[in-house]
Design a protein around this motif. Structure first.
Motif, mmCIF file in Angstrom:
data_model
loop_
_atom_site.group_PDB
_atom_site.id
_atom_site.type_symbol
_atom_site.label_atom_id
_atom_site.label_comp_id
_atom_site.label_asym_id
_atom_site.label_seq_id
_atom_site.Cartn_x
_atom_site.Cartn_y
_atom_site.Cartn_z
ATOM 1 N N PRO A 66 0.874 -1.011 -0.132
ATOM 2 C CA PRO A 66 -0.100 0.028 -0.069
ATOM 3 C C PRO A 66 0.908 1.403 0.100
ATOM 4 O O PRO A 66 1.927 1.408 0.690
ATOM 5 C CB PRO A 66 -0.844 0.032 1.466
ATOM 6 C CG PRO A 66 -0.760 -1.619 1.587
ATOM 7 C CD PRO A 66 0.464 -2.171 1.052
ATOM 8 N N PRO A 67 0.546 2.286 -0.771
ATOM 9 C CA PRO A 67 1.213 3.508 -0.657
ATOM 10 C C PRO A 67 0.835 4.424 0.462
ATOM 11 O O PRO A 67 -0.095 4.007 1.244
ATOM 12 C CB PRO A 67 0.559 4.421 -1.728
ATOM 13 C CG PRO A 67 -0.866 3.802 -2.234
ATOM 14 C CD PRO A 67 -0.614 2.377 -1.440
ATOM 15 N N ARG A 68 1.905 5.336 0.781
ATOM 16 C CA ARG A 68 1.624 5.946 2.053
ATOM 17 C C ARG A 68 1.482 7.367 1.709
ATOM 18 O O ARG A 68 1.796 7.888 0.697
ATOM 19 C CB ARG A 68 3.107 5.927 2.891
ATOM 20 C CG ARG A 68 3.447 4.806 3.540
ATOM 21 C CD ARG A 68 4.846 4.694 4.182
ATOM 22 N NE ARG A 68 4.948 5.696 4.965
ATOM 23 C CZ ARG A 68 4.629 5.748 6.214
ATOM 24 N NH1 ARG A 68 4.857 4.668 6.941
ATOM 25 N NH2 ARG A 68 5.149 6.912 7.071
ATOM 26 N N GLY A 69 0.802 7.961 2.444
ATOM 27 C CA GLY A 69 0.232 9.532 2.318
ATOM 28 C C GLY A 69 -0.929 9.663 1.430
ATOM 29 O O GLY A 69 -1.601 8.804 1.068
ATOM 30 N N HIS A 70 -1.331 11.027 0.796
ATOM 31 C CA HIS A 70 -2.267 11.226 0.152
ATOM 32 C C HIS A 70 -1.746 11.980 -1.120
ATOM 33 O O HIS A 70 -1.972 12.872 -1.424
ATOM 34 C CB HIS A 70 -3.341 12.198 0.704
ATOM 35 C CG HIS A 70 -3.602 11.767 2.052
ATOM 36 N ND1 HIS A 70 -4.284 10.639 2.405
ATOM 37 C CD2 HIS A 70 -3.110 12.287 3.355
ATOM 38 C CE1 HIS A 70 -4.615 10.605 3.826
ATOM 39 N NE2 HIS A 70 -3.927 11.258 4.368
ATOM 40 N N GLY A 71 -0.984 11.100 -2.115
ATOM 41 C CA GLY A 71 -0.579 11.683 -3.161
ATOM 42 C C GLY A 71 -1.837 11.805 -4.248
ATOM 43 O O GLY A 71 -1.461 12.750 -5.024
ATOM 44 N N VAL A 72 -2.579 11.110 -4.173
ATOM 45 C CA VAL A 72 -3.787 11.517 -5.411
ATOM 46 C C VAL A 72 -5.265 11.726 -4.479
ATOM 47 O O VAL A 72 -5.420 10.724 -3.403
ATOM 48 C CB VAL A 72 -4.072 10.461 -6.123
ATOM 49 C CG1 VAL A 72 -5.366 10.480 -7.190
ATOM 50 C CG2 VAL A 72 -2.818 10.216 -7.133
ATOM 51 N N SER A 73 -6.005 12.502 -4.746
ATOM 52 C CA SER A 73 -7.329 12.462 -4.016
ATOM 53 C C SER A 73 -8.382 12.556 -5.067
ATOM 54 O O SER A 73 -8.257 13.027 -6.141
ATOM 55 C CB SER A 73 -7.461 13.768 -3.323
ATOM 56 O OG SER A 73 -7.282 14.872 -3.786
ATOM 57 N N LEU A 74 -9.734 12.169 -4.928
ATOM 58 C CA LEU A 74 -10.811 12.184 -5.464
ATOM 59 C C LEU A 74 -11.586 13.462 -5.131
ATOM 60 O O LEU A 74 -11.759 13.565 -3.965
ATOM 61 C CB LEU A 74 -11.808 10.940 -5.490
ATOM 62 C CG LEU A 74 -10.859 9.664 -5.904
ATOM 63 C CD1 LEU A 74 -11.660 8.389 -5.709
ATOM 64 C CD2 LEU A 74 -10.479 9.908 -7.340
ATOM 65 N N ALA A 75 -12.116 14.195 -5.855
ATOM 66 C CA ALA A 75 -13.016 15.457 -5.674
ATOM 67 C C ALA A 75 -14.292 15.455 -6.102
ATOM 68 O O ALA A 75 -14.501 15.047 -7.143
ATOM 69 C CB ALA A 75 -12.032 16.755 -6.043
ATOM 70 N N PHE A 76 -15.232 15.647 -5.082
ATOM 71 C CA PHE A 76 -16.475 15.699 -5.590
ATOM 72 C C PHE A 76 -17.188 16.845 -5.155
ATOM 73 O O PHE A 76 -16.829 17.534 -4.201
ATOM 74 C CB PHE A 76 -17.390 14.633 -4.489
ATOM 75 C CG PHE A 76 -16.940 13.100 -4.670
ATOM 76 C CD1 PHE A 76 -18.157 12.398 -5.447
ATOM 77 C CD2 PHE A 76 -16.056 12.329 -4.427
ATOM 78 C CE1 PHE A 76 -17.838 10.999 -5.781
ATOM 79 C CE2 PHE A 76 -15.649 11.138 -4.812
ATOM 80 C CZ PHE A 76 -16.641 10.512 -5.287
ATOM 81 N N ALA A 77 -17.670 17.592 -6.178
ATOM 82 C CA ALA A 77 -18.363 18.855 -6.230
ATOM 83 C C ALA A 77 -19.827 18.780 -5.789
ATOM 84 O O ALA A 77 -20.524 17.685 -5.944
ATOM 85 C CB ALA A 77 -18.794 19.334 -7.681
ATOM 86 N N CYS A 78 -19.885 19.528 -4.713
ATOM 87 C CA CYS A 78 -21.242 19.599 -3.968
ATOM 88 C C CYS A 78 -21.952 20.863 -4.326
ATOM 89 O O CYS A 78 -21.576 21.643 -5.161
ATOM 90 C CB CYS A 78 -21.056 20.035 -2.402
ATOM 91 S SG CYS A 78 -20.128 18.355 -1.555
ATOM 92 N N ASP A 79 -23.415 20.900 -4.409
ATOM 93 C CA ASP A 79 -24.322 21.730 -4.708
ATOM 94 C C ASP A 79 -24.281 23.298 -4.331
ATOM 95 O O ASP A 79 -24.261 24.182 -5.024
ATOM 96 C CB ASP A 79 -25.797 21.369 -4.863
ATOM 97 C CG ASP A 79 -26.261 20.281 -5.424
ATOM 98 O OD1 ASP A 79 -25.434 19.838 -6.607
ATOM 99 O OD2 ASP A 79 -27.020 19.414 -5.234
ATOM 100 N N GLY A 80 -23.566 23.453 -3.011
ATOM 101 C CA GLY A 80 -23.376 24.528 -2.482
ATOM 102 C C GLY A 80 -22.552 24.456 -1.209
ATOM 103 O O GLY A 80 -22.317 23.493 -0.754
#
Length: 131
Positions: A66-80
């Motif tokens: 498993p990788p360490r840290g947060h090298g990549v993130s997924l981003a979710f747009a919210c309505d507001g």
């Protein structure tokens, strides 16, 4: 031929727990997928997201760690902006780890980060104003 970006892949230790997290974010994933070693979902616009168990990955890459840290993130747009707070509270309330509590970012967004069951960073964001 030029390669075309098509899929984001996540390695997970518990498929059911991971899929439950992403269902809370609105992804349409059938319940029967919880017991599968590989699952895919097509996102609006055609991009796909996939989950593979660590066992699946190690079946063809025995040395995988498993990788360490947060090298990549997924981003979710919210309505507001309020939806960032509501989504963050719902995920943390369901037992997921909050990493950055919602805040008004200098770049003009309400922004927060929650970790999925495997520690992948998931950003929640919305513009602070409609401008």
């Amino acid at each position: 031929m030029t390669p075309r970006f098509d899929l984001i892949g996540l390695v997970v230790s518990d498929m059911a727990a991971s899929l439950a997290f992403y269902r809370r974010l609105g992804l349409d994933i059938p319940a029967e997928a919880d017991t599968q070693p590989h699952v895919e979902a097509t996102l609006p616009g055609g991009l796909r997201i996939a989950w593979d168990t660590t066992e699946t990955i190690r079946s063809f890459d025995p040395a995988w760690t498993p990788p360490r840290g947060h090298g990549v993130s997924l981003a979710f747009a919210c309505d507001g902006p309020d939806d960032v707070d509501v989504s963050y509270a719902a995920l943390v309330g369901a037992g997921h780890e909050g990493y950055l509590k919602p805040f008004d970012a200098f770049w003009g967004q309400r922004y927060a980060v929650v970790l999925d069951p495997d520690g992948h960073a998931v950003d929640l964001f919305a513009p602070l104003s409609a401008d």
